[in-house]
Each structure stands twice: as C-alpha cells, then as structure tokens.
Scaffold this active site. Structure first.
Site, PDB file in Angstrom:
ATOM      1  N   ASP A 190      -8.865  -5.721  -4.249  1.00 39.23           N
ATOM      2  CA  ASP A 190      -9.060  -3.842  -4.200  1.00 39.23           C
ATOM      3  C   ASP A 190     -10.138  -3.717  -5.332  1.00 39.23           C
ATOM      4  O   ASP A 190     -10.057  -3.431  -6.466  1.00 39.23           O
ATOM      5  CB  ASP A 190      -7.701  -3.841  -4.551  1.00 39.23           C
ATOM      6  N   HIS A 245      -7.499  -6.248   0.557  1.00 45.81           N
ATOM      7  CA  HIS A 245      -6.476  -5.129  -0.092  1.00 45.81           C
ATOM      8  C   HIS A 245      -5.799  -5.579   2.142  1.00 45.81           C
ATOM      9  O   HIS A 245      -4.485  -4.680   1.929  1.00 45.81           O
ATOM     10  CB  HIS A 245      -6.863  -3.953   0.141  1.00 45.81           C
ATOM     11  N   SER A 250       0.952  -1.509  -0.024  1.00 47.71           N
ATOM     12  CA  SER A 250       0.068   0.346  -0.187  1.00 47.71           C
ATOM     13  C   SER A 250       0.993   0.957   0.047  1.00 47.71           C
ATOM     14  O   SER A 250       1.429   1.096  -1.111  1.00 47.71           O
ATOM     15  CB  SER A 250      -1.316  -0.252   1.118  1.00 47.71           C
TER      16      SER A 250
HETATM   17  N1  NFK Z   1      -8.368   3.719   6.810  1.00 46.19           N
HETATM   18  C1  NFK Z   1      -7.732   3.297   5.174  1.00 46.19           C
HETATM   19  C2  NFK Z   1      -6.093   2.383   5.556  1.00 46.19           C
HETATM   20  C3  NFK Z   1      -5.167   1.673   5.167  1.00 46.19           C
HETATM   21  O1  NFK Z   1      -5.532   2.438   3.504  1.00 46.19           O
HETATM   22  C4  NFK Z   1      -4.795   0.925   5.453  1.00 46.19           C
HETATM   23  C5  NFK Z   1      -4.524   0.642   6.478  1.00 46.19           C
HETATM   24  C6  NFK Z   1      -3.674  -0.513   7.198  1.00 46.19           C
HETATM   25  C7  NFK Z   1      -2.738  -0.460   6.416  1.00 46.19           C
HETATM   26  C8  NFK Z   1      -2.429  -0.338   4.627  1.00 46.19           C
HETATM   27  C9  NFK Z   1      -3.397   0.869   4.239  1.00 46.19           C
HETATM   28  N2  NFK Z   1      -4.097   1.332   2.911  1.00 46.19           N
HETATM   29  C10 NFK Z   1      -2.880   1.838   2.686  1.00 46.19           C
HETATM   30  O2  NFK Z   1      -1.388   2.290   3.246  1.00 46.19           O
HETATM   31  C11 NFK Z   1      -8.813   2.567   5.322  1.00 46.19           C
HETATM   32  O3  NFK Z   1     -10.157   2.759   4.682  1.00 46.19           O
HETATM   33  O4  NFK Z   1      -9.133   1.432   4.751  1.00 46.19           O
END
Ligand code: NFK
Length: 309
Positions: A248, A280, A163
């Site tokens: 995703d 994801h 991510s």
């Molecule tokens: N608040 C986000 C959290 C999120 O995107 C996320 C959480 C943990 C690990 C990676 C993530 N996404 C990108 O870095 C969501 O809506 O999923």
C-alpha cells in the site's frame, strides 16, 4: 512518538505534497508491484465475480435482502452448513472509493469462512453520484441495526471493510447505538487498507464524483471525530484490528498507523498489522484462500471470542 505520527497535531505530511504526488499516493493501483494498473482492476473484479458466483452456487443464501426502504438498501447473506441462528456473522463492506464496487462481486471470503461455521453478509450501499458520504454511513448503520434485530441470538458481529469500506466500517465506531435503540453485538472490527482522514481526498480527483466539502470530509472522518469525541466499545472484548498491505502507498500506511494510534489512546482495544507481500487489492482478494494470513486472522479472532482460547 513523533508529532507527525500523532495525527492532527503535527503538520500532516500530505500538506507538503505536490498535487501530482498527492494524486499518486491516493491511487492504490499505481502501487501494485505484480500487475499493471488496468490489469489489476480487471483481475480484482474478475476474482470477486467468480468468488461470488461460486458462493451463490454452493452455499445456502438469502440474496437482495432489504435492510431499509431505499432501492439500494440490500444485503446478501451466505450460510454455513449448520442451521442455527446462534452463528457468528462476518459483515463485509466493499471498497471502490465510494464510487464503484458492488455486493455482486465482493463475496471473496464466503468459501473459507462458511466452511468453518461463520455466516457472511455482504452489504450494498449507494455509491456516488447516487449516494453521498453521509448517506452511505447511514446505510451501513441501518444494515447493522437490521442484522442485530434479525439475528438477536448471533454469536458476534465482526465488521470487516476494505479501503473505502474500511472507512465506512470505522464510522460505525462513532455511532451512538443506545440512541438508535438497538445495540449490535460487535465483537470485532477488521479495517483493511482504509482511509480514516478524508481531508486529503478532497484535493484529489477521487473527490470529483463525491463533491465533498472540507466540512463533509471532517464530519465523515473517524480520525478527526475520535480525537475530539472518544467512544468506547459496549463489549470490552471487542477488538479493532487495523491492517495495511506492505505494498500500500506511504499515505495509506500513515493513515492506518495514525488511526491505530488514535484508537489506542482512546478506550478501544486496537492492534496494527502490516501484511507482508500484498498490495491494496491482493490484501482482500486472497481471502478466497483458506491458508492466507488474513483469512486465518479472521477465523482465529472469531473462534477465540466465541469458543474461548
Ligand atoms: N481507481 C482506484 C481504484 C480504487 O481505489 C479501488 C478499487 C477497488 C476497491 C477499492 C479501491 N480503493 C478504495 O476504496 C485506483 O487507482 O486504484
């Protein structure tokens, strides 16, 4: 290939989305099929926590190793049984939209990888509001320089990011290492469910703690940067694998595909994989399992490179 998929040339599809739709596309937890949004975040952090506790209890490790002078310049190293400096290193950069996440709950892959003779490094960095995007990119750069200097006999550095961590890992494709004085022995990149063009993020609530301007977003977008200034691997055998989960969001799929296309048009040996039946978060937490497709991809890539086909 149609213009929209060429990345940058056609009108980007997100520009036609409503604010609500854009927000949804960049909220990974809202695309999870098995759990509710809150439950998924709890589970993700719990699995990361337990995997890290287990790794620390069962593996020889060096924890909180400073890779620089900053408080947050720390990494953890987990070793396999074989004592050697000539090991492959799998370096992991965790995600959390550059505002959450910690090395203390991100040691997912330590069990299955150390069991096969791979040393695993989990890199910490200063998430927002403490750190800016530029600072995080600089931290990951310095962590790699540190590891190459510390383990000059390594059998390959394999950089894996999830991510936001995949974004930071991808930024390493743009570093002029010769200018840095040390050329890391990169043998592979695994970019898992990443974001490579940060421009749409500027228009979502993700940007609230990040305070990125459009200029910051472009400077920190490997998608833009690689199109303008193509780079090439020091080692022609170095592969870049761009991976996205079946569940995703469409925007995450588009970002992965566009970035893969840009890499392929340049001098990078790239491949694209959509992993079936994972969202994801499952895409990374399942690395705790040896028989998971991505665990096997990591191991096969690492051992093909160092031991021959
Ligand atoms: N608040 C986000 C959290 C999120 O995107 C996320 C959480 C943990 C690990 C990676 C993530 N996404 C990108 O870095 C969501 O809506 O999923």
């Amino acid at each position: 290939m149609d213009a929209a998929r060429e990345g940058g040339k056609g009108e980007a599809p997100w520009k036609k989305m409503s604010e609500t739709e854009l927000e949804k596309q960049y909220s990974p937890s809202r695309w999870v099929v098995r759990l509710g949004a809150e439950e998924v975040m709890r589970t993700y952090s719990m699995i990361g926590n337990e995997a890290t506790k287990r790794a620390r209890a069962t593996r020889r490790s060096l924890l909180d190793v400073p890779y620089g002078d900053g408080d947050g310049d720390k990494l953890d190293i987990y070793f396999p049984d074989a004592v050697s400096e000539a090991l492959p290193l799998l370096v992991f950069v965790y995600g959390g939209y550059w505002q959450s996440g910690s090395k203390d709950e991100s040691a997912y892959m330590v069990g299955p990888l150390t069991a096969q003779g791979v040393a695993v490094v989990i890199v910490a960095y200063d998430t927002a509001p403490k750190g800016t995007l530029d600072h995080m990119v600089d931290q990951v750069t310095r962590s790699i320089l540190f590891l190459q200097k510390q383990y000059p006999r390594n059998e390959g550095i394999y950089l894996c990011g999830h991510s936001a961590g995949a974004h930071l890992a991808a930024m390493m494709l743009l570093v002029n290492w010769t200018k840095q004085g040390v050329v890391p022995n990169f043998k592979g990149f695994f970019l898992v469910s990443g974001v490579y063009d940060l421009e749409p993020i500027v228009y979502t609530t993700v940007n609230n703690p990040l305070h990125m301007t459009l200029e910051d977003a472009r400077r920190n977008s490997p998608q833009w940067r690689l199109e303008v200034t193509p780079t090439q691997p020091m080692d022609p055998a170095c592969h870049v694998l761009v991976i996205v989960g079946q569940h995703d969001s469409p925007e995450f799929h588009r970002q992965a595909w566009d970035f893969y296309q840009t890499l392929s048009r340049g001098r990078w040996e790239a491949s694209f994989r959509e992993l079936p039946d994972v969202d994801h978060f499952e895409i990374i937490w399942k690395l705790t399992q040896e028989d998971y497709a991505l665990t096997q991809i990591l191991l096969k890539t690492i051992f093909q490179e160092s031991k021959g086909p």
